[in-house]
Design a protein around this motif. Structure first.
Motif, PDB file in Angstrom:
ATOM      1  N   PRO A 123     -16.240  -8.188 -10.044  1.00 48.92           N
ATOM      2  CA  PRO A 123     -15.358  -8.369 -11.202  1.00 48.92           C
ATOM      3  C   PRO A 123     -13.902  -8.552 -10.757  1.00 48.92           C
ATOM      4  N   LEU A 124     -13.153  -9.294 -11.555  1.00 48.03           N
ATOM      5  CA  LEU A 124     -11.776  -9.638 -11.207  1.00 48.03           C
ATOM      6  C   LEU A 124     -10.912  -8.414 -10.950  1.00 48.03           C
ATOM      7  N   ASP A 125     -11.112  -7.333 -11.695  1.00 50.74           N
ATOM      8  CA  ASP A 125     -10.279  -6.142 -11.459  1.00 50.74           C
ATOM      9  C   ASP A 125     -10.524  -5.571 -10.063  1.00 50.74           C
ATOM     10  N   GLU A 126     -11.745  -5.659  -9.548  1.00 53.47           N
ATOM     11  CA  GLU A 126     -12.029  -5.213  -8.181  1.00 53.47           C
ATOM     12  C   GLU A 126     -11.405  -6.158  -7.163  1.00 53.47           C
ATOM     13  N   VAL A 127     -11.499  -7.453  -7.413  1.00 54.26           N
ATOM     14  CA  VAL A 127     -10.894  -8.442  -6.530  1.00 54.26           C
ATOM     15  C   VAL A 127      -9.383  -8.209  -6.465  1.00 54.26           C
ATOM     16  N   ASP A 128      -8.773  -7.981  -7.627  1.00 57.76           N
ATOM     17  CA  ASP A 128      -7.326  -7.810  -7.678  1.00 57.76           C
ATOM     18  C   ASP A 128      -6.846  -6.558  -6.944  1.00 57.76           C
ATOM     19  N   GLN A 129      -7.700  -5.564  -6.794  1.00 58.88           N
ATOM     20  CA  GLN A 129      -7.322  -4.378  -6.029  1.00 58.88           C
ATOM     21  C   GLN A 129      -7.111  -4.710  -4.551  1.00 58.88           C
ATOM     22  N   ALA A 130      -7.739  -5.769  -4.076  1.00 59.61           N
ATOM     23  CA  ALA A 130      -7.597  -6.191  -2.673  1.00 59.61           C
ATOM     24  C   ALA A 130      -6.653  -7.379  -2.526  1.00 59.61           C
ATOM     25  N   ARG A 131      -6.054  -7.835  -3.620  1.00 59.06           N
ATOM     26  CA  ARG A 131      -5.258  -9.062  -3.604  1.00 59.06           C
ATOM     27  C   ARG A 131      -4.058  -8.979  -2.663  1.00 59.06           C
ATOM     28  N   THR A 132      -3.352  -7.859  -2.626  1.00 59.00           N
ATOM     29  CA  THR A 132      -2.190  -7.722  -1.748  1.00 59.00           C
ATOM     30  C   THR A 132      -2.607  -7.926  -0.290  1.00 59.00           C
ATOM     31  N   ASP A 133      -3.706  -7.307   0.114  1.00 62.18           N
ATOM     32  CA  ASP A 133      -4.203  -7.471   1.490  1.00 62.18           C
ATOM     33  C   ASP A 133      -4.645  -8.914   1.737  1.00 62.18           C
ATOM     34  N   ARG A 141      -5.437 -19.756  -6.458  1.00 62.55           N
ATOM     35  CA  ARG A 141      -6.560 -19.237  -7.226  1.00 62.55           C
ATOM     36  C   ARG A 141      -7.022 -20.301  -8.215  1.00 62.55           C
ATOM     37  N   GLN A 142      -8.315 -20.361  -8.440  1.00 60.57           N
ATOM     38  CA  GLN A 142      -8.853 -21.275  -9.440  1.00 60.57           C
ATOM     39  C   GLN A 142      -8.472 -20.787 -10.839  1.00 60.57           C
ATOM     40  N   PRO A 147     -10.211 -21.076 -14.593  1.00 57.65           N
ATOM     41  CA  PRO A 147     -10.125 -19.623 -14.664  1.00 57.65           C
ATOM     42  C   PRO A 147     -10.368 -18.979 -13.293  1.00 57.65           C
ATOM     43  N   PRO A 148      -9.940 -17.718 -13.140  1.00 56.71           N
ATOM     44  CA  PRO A 148      -9.963 -17.055 -11.827  1.00 56.71           C
ATOM     45  C   PRO A 148     -11.361 -16.601 -11.397  1.00 56.71           C
ATOM     46  N   VAL A 149     -12.154 -17.562 -10.935  1.00 52.44           N
ATOM     47  CA  VAL A 149     -13.506 -17.270 -10.449  1.00 52.44           C
ATOM     48  C   VAL A 149     -13.579 -17.366  -8.936  1.00 52.44           C
ATOM     49  N   GLY A 150     -12.457 -17.675  -8.300  1.00 54.84           N
ATOM     50  CA  GLY A 150     -12.371 -17.831  -6.853  1.00 54.84           C
ATOM     51  C   GLY A 150     -11.080 -18.536  -6.510  1.00 54.84           C
ATOM     52  N   GLY A 151     -11.019 -19.100  -5.328  1.00 55.57           N
ATOM     53  CA  GLY A 151      -9.808 -19.783  -4.895  1.00 55.57           C
ATOM     54  C   GLY A 151     -10.134 -20.976  -4.024  1.00 55.57           C
ATOM     55  N   ILE A 152      -9.096 -21.704  -3.661  1.00 51.95           N
ATOM     56  CA  ILE A 152      -9.245 -22.864  -2.788  1.00 51.95           C
ATOM     57  C   ILE A 152      -8.208 -22.760  -1.678  1.00 51.95           C
ATOM     58  N   LEU A 153      -8.661 -22.940  -0.448  1.00 50.37           N
ATOM     59  CA  LEU A 153      -7.782 -22.964   0.714  1.00 50.37           C
ATOM     60  C   LEU A 153      -7.946 -24.313   1.401  1.00 50.37           C
ATOM     61  N   VAL A 210     -13.578 -11.150   2.060  1.00 47.85           N
ATOM     62  CA  VAL A 210     -14.871 -11.318   2.718  1.00 47.85           C
ATOM     63  C   VAL A 210     -15.327  -9.995   3.314  1.00 47.85           C
ATOM     64  N   ARG A 211     -14.443  -9.347   4.038  1.00 47.64           N
ATOM     65  CA  ARG A 211     -14.800  -8.083   4.701  1.00 47.64           C
ATOM     66  C   ARG A 211     -15.240  -7.015   3.708  1.00 47.64           C
ATOM     67  N   ARG A 212     -14.695  -7.048   2.492  1.00 44.86           N
ATOM     68  CA  ARG A 212     -15.039  -6.048   1.467  1.00 44.86           C
ATOM     69  C   ARG A 212     -16.146  -6.527   0.534  1.00 44.86           C
ATOM     70  N   GLY A 213     -16.729  -7.705   0.813  1.00 47.77           N
ATOM     71  CA  GLY A 213     -17.817  -8.208  -0.009  1.00 47.77           C
ATOM     72  C   GLY A 213     -17.397  -8.673  -1.391  1.00 47.77           C
ATOM     73  N   LEU A 214     -16.131  -9.041  -1.540  1.00 48.63           N
ATOM     74  CA  LEU A 214     -15.599  -9.447  -2.839  1.00 48.63           C
ATOM     75  C   LEU A 214     -15.665 -10.950  -3.079  1.00 48.63           C
TER      76      LEU A 214
END
Length: 93
Positions: A8-18, A37-38, A40-46, A66-70
């Motif tokens: 869920p996005l709230d879990e992803v956002d907890q790791a966003r700073t890192d 970020r895409q 709607p925010p379902v992922g991103g593009i690099l 990736v390391r946190r499985g998010l």
């Protein structure tokens, strides 16, 4: 590289700073062309300046998402031929 969030996005956002600090490192290393970020925010593009898909996956293995499985990344090769990136050259070139 196109990422898909696996949590869920709230879990992803907890790791966003890192994650953003990791992205800053890719930019300093000269391999990041652009990122976001895409919507709607379902992922991103690099957009990465690397020679192989394997190298892209190698670099992104250390992404906190990736390391946190998010999130997971899928590679899509691309060679710009039109628009503002059509004549883009790597700063290392």
């Amino acid at each position: 590289m196109i990422s898909t969030y696996l949590a869920p996005l709230d879990e992803v956002d907890q790791a966003r700073t890192d994650h953003l600090a990791f992205i800053d490192g890719l930019e300093r290393a000269g391999v990041l062309v652009s990122a976001g970020r895409q919507d709607p925010p379902v992922g991103g593009i690099l957009l990465l300046n690397v020679d192989t898909e394997a190298r892209a996956h190698e670099l992104l293995a250390d992404d906190p998402y990736v390391r946190r499985g998010l999130a997971e990344y899928a590679a899509t090769g691309w060679q710009p031929t039109r628009g503002v990136l059509a004549d883009w050259k790597s700063p290392a070139a």
